[in-house]
Design a protein around this motif. Structure first.
Motif, PDB file in Angstrom:
ATOM      1  N   PHE A   4     -58.112   2.655  24.170  1.00  0.00           N
ATOM      2  CA  PHE A   4     -58.537   4.016  24.206  1.00  0.00           C
ATOM      3  C   PHE A   4     -57.508   4.929  25.288  1.00  0.00           C
ATOM      4  CE2 PHE A   4     -60.015   1.843  28.263  1.00  0.00           C
ATOM      5  CZ  PHE A   4     -59.844   2.611  29.214  1.00  0.00           C
ATOM      6  N   ILE A   5     -57.701   6.124  25.048  1.00  0.00           N
ATOM      7  CA  ILE A   5     -57.078   7.273  25.798  1.00  0.00           C
ATOM      8  C   ILE A   5     -57.784   7.997  26.386  1.00  0.00           C
ATOM      9  CG2 ILE A   5     -55.544   8.912  25.738  1.00  0.00           C
ATOM     10  CD1 ILE A   5     -54.185   8.052  23.172  1.00  0.00           C
ATOM     11  N   GLU A   6     -57.703   8.173  27.780  1.00  0.00           N
ATOM     12  CA  GLU A   6     -58.725   8.954  28.566  1.00  0.00           C
ATOM     13  C   GLU A   6     -57.865  10.089  29.286  1.00  0.00           C
ATOM     14  OE1 GLU A   6     -61.819   6.835  31.309  1.00  0.00           O
ATOM     15  OE2 GLU A   6     -60.664   7.896  32.897  1.00  0.00           O
ATOM     16  N   VAL A   7     -58.437  11.330  29.183  1.00  0.00           N
ATOM     17  CA  VAL A   7     -57.788  12.575  29.632  1.00  0.00           C
ATOM     18  C   VAL A   7     -58.998  13.643  30.193  1.00  0.00           C
ATOM     19  CG1 VAL A   7     -55.913  12.442  28.010  1.00  0.00           C
ATOM     20  CG2 VAL A   7     -58.050  13.727  27.632  1.00  0.00           C
ATOM     21  N   VAL A   8     -58.496  14.342  31.105  1.00  0.00           N
ATOM     22  CA  VAL A   8     -59.351  15.422  31.787  1.00  0.00           C
ATOM     23  C   VAL A   8     -58.791  16.704  30.906  1.00  0.00           C
ATOM     24  CG1 VAL A   8     -60.040  16.622  33.618  1.00  0.00           C
ATOM     25  CG2 VAL A   8     -59.341  14.250  33.875  1.00  0.00           C
ATOM     26  N   GLY A   9     -60.017  17.484  30.421  1.00  0.00           N
ATOM     27  CA  GLY A   9     -59.871  18.816  29.619  1.00  0.00           C
ATOM     28  C   GLY A   9     -60.239  19.865  30.353  1.00  0.00           C
ATOM     29  N   THR A  10     -59.565  20.781  30.688  1.00  0.00           N
ATOM     30  CA  THR A  10     -60.208  21.960  31.454  1.00  0.00           C
ATOM     31  C   THR A  10     -59.977  23.247  30.646  1.00  0.00           C
ATOM     32  OG1 THR A  10     -57.794  22.442  32.049  1.00  0.00           O
ATOM     33  CG2 THR A  10     -58.859  20.832  33.475  1.00  0.00           C
ATOM     34  N   ALA A  11     -60.656  24.301  31.251  1.00  0.00           N
ATOM     35  CA  ALA A  11     -60.842  25.454  30.736  1.00  0.00           C
ATOM     36  C   ALA A  11     -61.093  26.728  31.734  1.00  0.00           C
ATOM     37  CB  ALA A  11     -61.746  26.001  29.597  1.00  0.00           C
ATOM     38  N   SER A  12     -60.577  27.886  31.905  1.00  0.00           N
ATOM     39  CA  SER A  12     -61.211  28.737  32.948  1.00  0.00           C
ATOM     40  C   SER A  12     -62.350  29.454  32.528  1.00  0.00           C
ATOM     41  CB  SER A  12     -59.700  29.685  32.768  1.00  0.00           C
ATOM     42  OG  SER A  12     -58.741  29.228  33.539  1.00  0.00           O
ATOM     43  N   LEU A  13     -63.197  29.974  33.757  1.00  0.00           N
ATOM     44  CA  LEU A  13     -64.200  30.476  33.437  1.00  0.00           C
ATOM     45  C   LEU A  13     -64.169  31.642  34.753  1.00  0.00           C
ATOM     46  CD1 LEU A  13     -67.002  30.670  32.213  1.00  0.00           C
ATOM     47  CD2 LEU A  13     -67.897  29.203  33.908  1.00  0.00           C
TER      48      LEU A  13
END
Length: 218
Positions: A4-13
């Motif tokens: 598996f590949i584990e990442v952290v996704g982000t977005a601004s609010l």
């Protein structure tokens, strides 16, 4: 062993202020405790009347409690201080400041004092905007995972696990919501501002984050 590949996704609010909050404390100094309590009660009632006459609604005012004490530096002389706090919550900063400015004539007596402390404002954002930020954060995670997989000769097959991480919030700089690089509100008289001069409500930026684990294959 599953790969598996584990990442952290982000977005601004971006959140906007929907309610400004202030603590208004009136204080009275007197030789007798009975006098201090009586006068602070009368002063509190006058403040409430003035605030309502200046444009604040009854549901924007609430009680904050009372105190009576003798300051430590008065040990060599008689005297008591009494205080009463009013809590104000309003969505209109200009109307709030105009009402606070109207209290000044009530404090010509040197034994009477007024202090105003701005508390952290309440921020909010629409449900649609929040959902859009969440989708963007998940899409960001997928893009990151695909880029990593491509670099090592793998493919993304499916999502194994998703965890919502804490939202990271950056301070707006308004009174009560400061940080070290905050920009504070100016000292111009609110009474001099009309609706056309009033600036936009303050905003602050938050980061929505998801930890996503993707299954990989050759």
């Amino acid at each position: 062993m599953d790969r598996f590949i584990e990442v952290v996704g982000t977005a601004s609010l971006v959140e906007s202020v929907v309610e400004y909050r202030a603590d208004v404390t009136v204080q009275v100094r007197a030789a007798q405790v009975e006098t201090a309590i009586k006068e602070v009660g009368e002063l509190r009632a006058e403040c409430i009347r003035q605030l309502r006459q200046s444009g604040l609604n009854g549901d924007e005012l609430s009680e904050g409690g009372a105190e009576v004490w003798r300051p430590w530096f008065w040990k060599q002389k008689p005297g008591k201080e009494a205080s009463h706090k009013l809590l104000i919550c309003s969505h209109d900063m200009n109307r709030l400041m105009t009402a606070l400015g109207a209290l000044e004539p009530l404090f010509e007596n040197q034994r009477h004092a007024l202090s105003v402390s701005m508390r952290a404002p309440r921020f909010d954002v629409s449900i649609d905007a929040r959902r859009a930020a969440e989708r963007a954060a998940l899409a960001d995670a997928e893009t990151k995972a695909k880029n990593i997989a491509e670099c090592v000769g793998l493919k993304i097959n499916s999502v194994l696990e998703v965890e919502e991480l804490g939202v990271k919030t950056y301070r707006s700089g308004t009174y009560g919501d400061e940080d070290w690089m905050g920009v504070y509100a100016g000292g111009a008289s609110a009474a001099a501002l009309d609706a056309g001069d009033a600036p936009e409500h303050a905003t602050r930026s938050s980061t929505v984050r998801f930890r996503v684990r993707f299954a990989t294959g050759a």
